[in-house]
Design a protein around this motif. Structure first.
Motif, PDB file in Angstrom:
ATOM      1  N   GLY A  59       0.816  -1.214   0.000  1.00 11.53           N
ATOM      2  CA  GLY A  59       0.000   0.000   0.000  1.00 11.53           C
ATOM      3  C   GLY A  59       0.846   1.258   0.000  1.00 11.53           C
ATOM      4  O   GLY A  59       2.044   1.219  -0.290  1.00 11.53           O
ATOM      5  N   ARG A  60       0.176   2.392   0.342  1.00 16.36           N
ATOM      6  CA  ARG A  60       0.895   3.680   0.383  1.00 16.36           C
ATOM      7  C   ARG A  60       1.377   3.932   1.803  1.00 16.36           C
ATOM      8  O   ARG A  60       0.612   3.750   2.766  1.00 16.36           O
ATOM      9  N   TRP A  61       2.596   4.384   1.934  1.00 14.22           N
ATOM     10  CA  TRP A  61       3.193   4.602   3.249  1.00 14.22           C
ATOM     11  C   TRP A  61       3.705   6.042   3.350  1.00 14.22           C
ATOM     12  O   TRP A  61       3.977   6.673   2.332  1.00 14.22           O
ATOM     13  N   ALA A  62       3.844   6.499   4.590  1.00 11.78           N
ATOM     14  CA  ALA A  62       4.334   7.868   4.792  1.00 11.78           C
ATOM     15  C   ALA A  62       5.109   7.950   6.099  1.00 11.78           C
ATOM     16  O   ALA A  62       4.840   7.191   7.042  1.00 11.78           O
ATOM     17  N   LEU A  63       6.055   8.882   6.140  1.00 13.02           N
ATOM     18  CA  LEU A  63       6.729   9.193   7.402  1.00 13.02           C
ATOM     19  C   LEU A  63       5.835  10.205   8.119  1.00 13.02           C
ATOM     20  O   LEU A  63       5.607  11.309   7.620  1.00 13.02           O
ATOM     21  N   ALA A  64       5.365   9.828   9.302  1.00 11.78           N
ATOM     22  CA  ALA A  64       4.410  10.694  10.009  1.00 11.78           C
ATOM     23  C   ALA A  64       5.018  12.043  10.386  1.00 11.78           C
ATOM     24  O   ALA A  64       4.316  13.048  10.458  1.00 11.78           O
ATOM     25  N   CYS A  65       6.336  12.068  10.588  1.00 18.10           N
ATOM     26  CA  CYS A  65       6.962  13.325  11.020  1.00 18.10           C
ATOM     27  C   CYS A  65       7.194  14.282   9.854  1.00 18.10           C
ATOM     28  O   CYS A  65       7.538  15.443  10.062  1.00 18.10           O
ATOM     29  N   GLN A  66       7.053  13.770   8.623  1.00 20.99           N
ATOM     30  CA  GLN A  66       7.384  14.592   7.453  1.00 20.99           C
ATOM     31  C   GLN A  66       6.196  14.759   6.517  1.00 20.99           C
ATOM     32  O   GLN A  66       6.384  15.068   5.347  1.00 20.99           O
ATOM     33  N   THR A  67       4.990  14.535   7.026  1.00 27.29           N
ATOM     34  CA  THR A  67       3.824  14.693   6.160  1.00 27.29           C
ATOM     35  C   THR A  67       2.724  15.440   6.886  1.00 27.29           C
ATOM     36  O   THR A  67       2.516  15.269   8.092  1.00 27.29           O
ATOM     37  N   VAL A  68       2.038  16.264   6.103  1.00 27.82           N
ATOM     38  CA  VAL A  68       0.970  17.117   6.626  1.00 27.82           C
ATOM     39  C   VAL A  68      -0.302  16.784   5.843  1.00 27.82           C
ATOM     40  O   VAL A  68      -0.246  16.666   4.615  1.00 27.82           O
ATOM     41  N   PRO A  69      -1.444  16.620   6.509  1.00 24.29           N
ATOM     42  CA  PRO A  69      -2.666  16.301   5.768  1.00 24.29           C
ATOM     43  C   PRO A  69      -3.019  17.407   4.760  1.00 24.29           C
ATOM     44  O   PRO A  69      -2.976  18.596   5.090  1.00 24.29           O
ATOM     45  N   ALA A  70      -3.366  16.967   3.518  1.00 25.23           N
ATOM     46  CA  ALA A  70      -3.835  17.920   2.514  1.00 25.23           C
ATOM     47  C   ALA A  70      -5.336  17.747   2.301  1.00 25.23           C
ATOM     48  O   ALA A  70      -5.936  18.437   1.494  1.00 25.23           O
ATOM     49  N   SER A  71      -5.919  16.748   2.975  1.00 20.54           N
ATOM     50  CA  SER A  71      -7.363  16.510   2.939  1.00 20.54           C
ATOM     51  C   SER A  71      -7.690  15.691   4.194  1.00 20.54           C
ATOM     52  O   SER A  71      -6.810  15.467   5.017  1.00 20.54           O
ATOM     53  N   GLU A  72      -8.940  15.267   4.307  1.00 18.78           N
ATOM     54  CA  GLU A  72      -9.252  14.323   5.375  1.00 18.78           C
ATOM     55  C   GLU A  72      -8.411  13.085   5.109  1.00 18.78           C
ATOM     56  O   GLU A  72      -8.370  12.620   3.964  1.00 18.78           O
ATOM     57  N   VAL A  73      -7.756  12.546   6.119  1.00 20.14           N
ATOM     58  CA  VAL A  73      -6.969  11.333   5.859  1.00 20.14           C
ATOM     59  C   VAL A  73      -7.255  10.273   6.907  1.00 20.14           C
ATOM     60  O   VAL A  73      -7.671  10.575   8.042  1.00 20.14           O
ATOM     61  N   GLU A  74      -7.002   9.059   6.491  1.00 18.17           N
ATOM     62  CA  GLU A  74      -7.118   7.927   7.392  1.00 18.17           C
ATOM     63  C   GLU A  74      -5.803   7.162   7.311  1.00 18.17           C
ATOM     64  O   GLU A  74      -5.339   6.833   6.201  1.00 18.17           O
ATOM     65  N   VAL A  75      -5.193   6.922   8.457  1.00 21.03           N
ATOM     66  CA  VAL A  75      -3.909   6.204   8.444  1.00 21.03           C
ATOM     67  C   VAL A  75      -3.979   5.025   9.411  1.00 21.03           C
ATOM     68  O   VAL A  75      -4.739   5.038  10.376  1.00 21.03           O
ATOM     69  N   ARG A  76      -3.138   4.039   9.130  1.00 22.04           N
ATOM     70  CA  ARG A  76      -3.036   2.898  10.044  1.00 22.04           C
ATOM     71  C   ARG A  76      -1.655   2.932  10.702  1.00 22.04           C
ATOM     72  O   ARG A  76      -0.641   3.123  10.009  1.00 22.04           O
ATOM     73  N   VAL A  77      -1.646   2.778  12.016  1.00 24.35           N
ATOM     74  CA  VAL A  77      -0.372   2.751  12.738  1.00 24.35           C
ATOM     75  C   VAL A  77      -0.015   1.279  12.950  1.00 24.35           C
ATOM     76  O   VAL A  77      -0.669   0.597  13.743  1.00 24.35           O
ATOM     77  N   PRO A  78       0.992   0.769  12.240  1.00 22.67           N
ATOM     78  CA  PRO A  78       1.327  -0.646  12.433  1.00 22.67           C
ATOM     79  C   PRO A  78       1.960  -0.877  13.811  1.00 22.67           C
ATOM     80  O   PRO A  78       2.511   0.073  14.403  1.00 22.67           O
ATOM     81  N   PRO A  79       1.896  -2.108  14.328  1.00 19.67           N
ATOM     82  CA  PRO A  79       2.407  -2.364  15.680  1.00 19.67           C
ATOM     83  C   PRO A  79       3.849  -1.916  15.866  1.00 19.67           C
ATOM     84  O   PRO A  79       4.220  -1.414  16.926  1.00 19.67           O
TER      85      PRO A  79
END
Ligand code: FES
Length: 622
Positions: free
Chosen positions: A67-87
């Motif tokens: 799927g699509r992945w992102a670094l949480a510290c380097q990304t800012v929402p540009a719309s409503e977003v839904e993310v999954r935090v893996p264990p």
């Protein structure tokens, strides 16, 4: 704009410019962030389920088969977003539980505490002897020492209490400078003793011990993870956080205060002792931890010439510091020596008696920094070498701190085709912790899977050795057997980090020995301090060249010597003075300035070392 975190199913509004990492804090979802949100560690990766993100740095959003992945510290929402935090990304609340209730419960005999309660009978004044009340009290207390100060509230009460009780009163005295300050005046017959707390603030864990200041008895102790871990895993990432996050310094201070105050509350509940009865605190910790506790910015500490904001902390009131004990209780922070040689080591020198001992002793505290003190009664040398976070399980692909499920035992069969692992608490594996890494490195070397430089020896018939994203890697546990739904592996880059870490520590020791013109065999005692030392396998630590190859009986694990030293200070004011003398006479050796450290470091990047004569007891595989 909203951010929905899964699998928690929690939605929070994201403020303008706020990263996913920061949005998570609002939701009480804390992500791992070894690099302090710099975009370099990739520990904060989250899966983007829906919506669009703006990347603050190149490569912060990427596609994988999963799927699509992102670094949480380097990304800012540009719309409503839904993310999954893996264990693997989540900093679990479990990591704060059940840690470090171990403390040294030995009592300290004949206490001479920093806070005293005494019943005193004064000679009543007459027309011929009209000395004022405070001076009269000072004279009556001469046997205890000089009364050099007084709290105004106590002075206000003094005349009335004296006369209501026939000039027989109870006084509380707090040590300040070389004398006593009158802290409180009460009627005679107060039976409750004053209490004190010793506090050790470690980068990873915090420990508090409650003591009866009259008898010296330790009543209870408690420990927990330092809540600052959620904001940055090591000292440097926390300093970065204070600089870069709005209110960063405030948040860091709050986090550690919450931890300490939470432990105080726990101890108060466990012993039924009111926190207001706690009248003194002695605090040890590394230089950054003490600065953050006080809300003093440590930012210059990490920049050349590495100047700490302060090494001698004035005696403060608990209300100024923010400790929830008696608001006027005095807080005695132990002195530190330099930016990376803190009060925790000074406290350890006190607790081990190293500063009085004959011959040469070594005190070693292994964490993200390898801090050490070498010497004895005549001289003391200290240094700190940056070991990186490897020993804390960070900076390692499958690394974790010492939590349930952390792999701590590794036995690789000769040839390396099978491996037995043991985890903390016997739980399903979640990763490998520092002591497990040392075991793994030693065991892989013994099994002949590595060459002397710690590089994997290719073996196409070994099913555990394979090519991964970062070159060769060794499979410790397959995804199906782990609690993190991923393979737990040791990559070549992990081993390289670990070898650099152990090399830095050994090179630091060799440099100190050279400054003192000594050989390793001149060391008569080695004290290993800190939580990490508790799990350290001595043979494997020597096998990989982390510890010197000395007779095994010279090594002694001393537990939390920082807490023990703080307790000794609280209960024996001569120790408070000794702590300052120790800090004064401890010479800090700056490894980056004109020493042979770099040469030593390069020589130590082998298993166990380039110079095998330094490790006579180590037998090489093959
Ligand atoms: Fe995001 Fe390190 S990359 S915290």
């Amino acid at each position: 704009m909203q951010v929905r975190f899964q699998p928690d199913d929690v939605t929070v509004p994201a403020r303008e410019g706020e990263t996913l990492l920061q949005a998570g804090w609002q939701a009480g979802i804390y992500l791992r962030q070894t690099c302090g949100g710099q975009g370099t560690c990739a520990k904060c990766r989250v899966e983007l389920l829906s919506g669009e993100l703006t990347a603050l740095q190149e490569g912060a959003i990427w596609e994988e088969a999963s799927g699509r992945w992102a670094l949480a510290c380097q990304t800012v929402p540009a719309s409503e977003v839904e993310v999954r935090v893996p264990p693997r990304t989540r900093l679990s609340e479990d990591e704060g539980a059940g840690v470090l209730t171990e403390t040294d419960e030995e009592e300290i005999a004949a206490p001479a505490p920093l806070y005293l309660r005494r019943e005193v009978a004064l000679k009543a004044p007459t027309l011929e002897d009209a000395t004022d009340d405070l001076l009269r009290l000072g004279m009556a207390l001469r046997a205890e020492g000089e009364l050099t100060g007084a709290r105004l509230e106590a002075v206000r009460r003094l005349p009335t209490v004296l006369r209501e009780h026939d000039f027989q009163i109870t006084v509380d005295l707090a040590r300040r400078g070389g004398g006593w300050e009158l802290a409180e005046v009460s009627p005679p017959g107060v039976t409750e003793p004053p209490f004190g707390v010793a506090v050790d603030i470690g980068t990873t864990t915090v420990a508090v011990s409650l003591v009866d200041l009259s008898s010296g008895y330790s009543l209870a102790a408690a420990g927990d993870y330092n809540a600052q871990v959620r904001l940055g895993e090591d000292v440097i990432s926390r300093i970065v956080f204070t600089e870069e996050s709005p209110h960063g310094l405030h948040d860091m201070r709050r986090a550690v205060l919450n931890t300490v105050n939470g432990l105080l509350e726990k101890l108060s509940a466990r012993t039924s002792i009111d926190r207001n009865s706690i009248r003194a605190a002695a605090v040890a910790g590394n230089t950054t931890m003490i600065s953050l506790l006080l809300g003093v910015s440590p930012r210059f500490l990490r920049r050349e010439p590495y100047v700490p904001p302060l090494t001698r902390v004035p005696v403060l009131a608990a209300r100024e510091v923010g400790l929830r004990i008696h608001p006027e209780a005095q807080v005695y922070c132990l002195p530190s020596v330099a930016s990376y040689l803190g009060a925790d080591l000074v406290s350890g020198v006190l607790a081990t008696g190293l500063g009085h001992s004959e011959g040469v002793s070594l005190l070693l505290d292994v964490g993200t920094n390898g801090e050490m003190v070498l010497g004895g009664a005549d001289w003391l040398l200290g240094c700190a070498c940056s070991a990186g976070p490897a020993f804390e399980g960070s900076g390692i692909r499958s690394g974790t701190r010492a939590v349930p499920g952390a792999i701590e035992k590794v036995e690789v069969a000769p040839g390396g085709r099978s491996v037995e692992i043991g985890t903390m608490g016997g739980a399903r594996p979640v990763g490998i912790c520092g002591s497990g890494l040392i075991e793994a490195l030693g065991s892989l070397a013994e099994a002949g899977v590595l060459d002397r430089a710690g590089k994997f020896l290719p073996d196409p018939d070994n099913p555990r050795l394979r090519r991964g994203e970062d070159g060769w890697e060794y499979l410790l546990a397959g995804a199906a057997d782990t609690a993190v739904e991923e393979d737990i592996v040791l990559a070549q880059t992990d081993l390289d980090n670990l070898i650099r870490a152990k090399g830095a520590i050994f090179a630091g020791l060799r440099t100190l020995l050279q400054v003192a013109d000594l050989r390793p065999s001149d060391i008569q005692r080695v004290y290993i301090a800190g939580g990490f030392g508790r799990f350290l396998d001595l043979e494997r630590s020597i096998r990989i060249g982390l510890l010197p190859d000395l007779p095994r009986e010279v090594f002694r694990y001393v537990g939390n010597s920082s807490l023990r030293g703080a307790k000794e200070v609280l209960l024996d004011r001569r120790r408070w003075e000794e702590a300052h003398e120790t800090a004064d006479r401890l010479t800090y050796v700056e490894l980056s300035a004109g020493t042979s450290f770099m040469d030593e470091f390069v020589s130590a990047l082998f298993l166990p070392h380039t110079d095998l004569e330094l490790f006579p007891s180590v037998r090489l595989a093959g």
